[in-house]
Design a protein around this motif. Structure first.
Motif, mmCIF file in Angstrom:
data_model
loop_
_atom_site.group_PDB
_atom_site.id
_atom_site.type_symbol
_atom_site.label_atom_id
_atom_site.label_comp_id
_atom_site.label_asym_id
_atom_site.label_seq_id
_atom_site.Cartn_x
_atom_site.Cartn_y
_atom_site.Cartn_z
ATOM 1 N N UNK A 22 -94.429 -67.834 62.508
ATOM 2 C CA UNK A 22 -94.671 -67.943 63.658
ATOM 3 C C UNK A 22 -93.326 -67.426 64.622
ATOM 4 N N UNK A 23 -92.668 -66.800 64.182
ATOM 5 C CA UNK A 23 -91.407 -66.157 65.118
ATOM 6 C C UNK A 23 -90.093 -66.694 65.174
ATOM 7 N N UNK A 24 -90.105 -68.076 64.469
ATOM 8 C CA UNK A 24 -88.422 -68.321 64.646
ATOM 9 C C UNK A 24 -87.423 -67.960 63.531
ATOM 10 N N UNK A 25 -86.169 -68.002 63.672
ATOM 11 C CA UNK A 25 -85.358 -67.614 62.375
ATOM 12 C C UNK A 25 -84.908 -68.589 61.805
ATOM 13 N N UNK A 26 -84.616 -68.626 60.562
ATOM 14 C CA UNK A 26 -84.144 -70.078 59.676
ATOM 15 C C UNK A 26 -82.785 -69.571 58.880
ATOM 16 N N UNK A 27 -81.806 -70.087 58.808
ATOM 17 C CA UNK A 27 -80.864 -69.886 57.741
ATOM 18 C C UNK A 27 -80.986 -70.703 56.510
ATOM 19 N N UNK A 28 -80.872 -70.135 55.736
ATOM 20 C CA UNK A 28 -80.953 -70.737 54.214
ATOM 21 C C UNK A 28 -79.653 -71.773 54.035
ATOM 22 N N UNK A 29 -79.592 -73.026 53.800
ATOM 23 C CA UNK A 29 -78.372 -73.811 53.564
ATOM 24 C C UNK A 29 -78.207 -73.894 52.214
ATOM 25 N N UNK A 30 -79.297 -74.303 51.380
ATOM 26 C CA UNK A 30 -78.844 -74.771 50.090
ATOM 27 C C UNK A 30 -80.270 -74.660 49.253
ATOM 28 N N UNK A 31 -80.029 -74.360 48.129
ATOM 29 C CA UNK A 31 -81.173 -74.286 47.143
ATOM 30 C C UNK A 31 -80.875 -75.577 46.305
ATOM 31 N N UNK A 32 -81.813 -76.660 46.205
ATOM 32 C CA UNK A 32 -81.626 -77.713 45.467
ATOM 33 C C UNK A 32 -82.668 -77.847 44.536
ATOM 34 N N UNK A 33 -82.186 -78.589 43.454
ATOM 35 C CA UNK A 33 -83.380 -79.100 42.253
ATOM 36 C C UNK A 33 -83.468 -80.504 42.646
ATOM 37 N N UNK A 34 -84.695 -81.132 42.621
ATOM 38 C CA UNK A 34 -85.048 -82.460 42.800
ATOM 39 C C UNK A 34 -85.477 -82.841 41.418
ATOM 40 N N UNK A 35 -84.865 -83.872 40.693
ATOM 41 C CA UNK A 35 -85.100 -84.430 39.459
ATOM 42 C C UNK A 35 -85.857 -85.903 39.694
ATOM 43 N N UNK A 36 -86.200 -86.148 40.805
ATOM 44 C CA UNK A 36 -86.801 -87.539 41.329
ATOM 45 C C UNK A 36 -88.288 -87.655 40.782
ATOM 46 N N UNK A 37 -89.027 -86.690 40.307
ATOM 47 C CA UNK A 37 -90.411 -86.918 40.423
ATOM 48 C C UNK A 37 -90.548 -87.437 38.992
ATOM 49 N N UNK A 38 -91.942 -88.011 39.182
ATOM 50 C CA UNK A 38 -92.427 -88.713 37.846
ATOM 51 C C UNK A 38 -92.754 -87.878 36.596
ATOM 52 N N UNK A 39 -92.756 -86.749 36.700
ATOM 53 C CA UNK A 39 -93.049 -85.815 35.561
ATOM 54 C C UNK A 39 -91.939 -85.333 34.933
ATOM 55 N N UNK A 40 -90.735 -85.720 35.078
ATOM 56 C CA UNK A 40 -89.187 -85.302 34.538
ATOM 57 C C UNK A 40 -89.405 -83.772 34.636
ATOM 58 N N UNK A 41 -89.825 -83.399 35.277
ATOM 59 C CA UNK A 41 -89.944 -81.600 35.788
ATOM 60 C C UNK A 41 -89.213 -81.411 37.018
ATOM 61 N N UNK A 42 -87.988 -80.701 36.920
ATOM 62 C CA UNK A 42 -87.382 -80.403 38.308
ATOM 63 C C UNK A 42 -88.157 -79.572 39.120
ATOM 64 N N UNK A 43 -88.102 -79.924 40.267
ATOM 65 C CA UNK A 43 -88.676 -79.309 41.314
ATOM 66 C C UNK A 43 -87.527 -78.594 42.267
ATOM 67 N N UNK A 44 -87.677 -77.293 42.537
ATOM 68 C CA UNK A 44 -86.809 -76.490 43.077
ATOM 69 C C UNK A 44 -87.222 -76.323 44.651
ATOM 70 N N UNK A 45 -86.252 -76.720 45.356
ATOM 71 C CA UNK A 45 -86.428 -77.015 46.822
ATOM 72 C C UNK A 45 -85.657 -76.103 47.780
ATOM 73 N N UNK A 46 -85.627 -75.896 48.966
ATOM 74 C CA UNK A 46 -84.676 -75.121 49.832
ATOM 75 C C UNK A 46 -84.631 -75.935 51.099
ATOM 76 N N UNK A 47 -83.478 -75.961 51.501
ATOM 77 C CA UNK A 47 -82.780 -76.589 52.869
ATOM 78 C C UNK A 47 -82.599 -75.409 53.668
ATOM 79 N N UNK A 48 -83.148 -75.561 55.063
ATOM 80 C CA UNK A 48 -82.708 -74.444 55.656
ATOM 81 C C UNK A 48 -82.985 -75.048 57.381
ATOM 82 N N UNK A 49 -82.043 -74.105 58.097
ATOM 83 C CA UNK A 49 -81.994 -74.754 59.342
ATOM 84 C C UNK A 49 -82.543 -73.622 60.411
ATOM 85 N N UNK A 50 -83.142 -74.455 61.487
ATOM 86 C CA UNK A 50 -83.829 -73.411 62.518
ATOM 87 C C UNK A 50 -82.406 -73.131 63.351
#
Length: 99
Positions: A22-50
């Protein structure tokens, strides 16, 4: 969508700048792994800033969604293939505004 460790490391370098379809630029801050789901399967996430100084929010999104294709039925006029694409040109003014 599944990414190997080396693919994630190459794509998700901290500080890399991405264009949103949609046109904005974002900076990647962190790549994180979320282990809090109920499947005991890590979910990879990104944190990014406008980089827009008028809207300097920080977001977290699943990696699969971050790299998902644009919904061409919903956004037929968008030329960008992925939701976020690595920026070839960087808006340095917006970045400097965050310092």
């Amino acid at each position: 969508m599944y990414f190997t460790k080396s693919q994630l490391e190459r794509m998700l370098k901290r500080g890399k700048i991405f264009n949103h379809f949609k046109g904005c630029q974002y900076a990647l801050l962190y790549h994180v792994t979320d282990h809090t789901n109920h499947l005991d399967t890590p979910v990879h996430k990104v944190a990014y800033a406008n980089l827009d100084p008028e809207d300097s929010q920080i977001f977290v999104r699943d990696t699969d969604e971050f790299f998902s294709p644009v919904d061409k039925e919903k956004y037929p006029d968008v030329e960008q293939y992925y939701r976020f694409d690595v920026a070839s040109e960087i808006n340095w003014e917006a970045i400097d505004a965050h310092r």
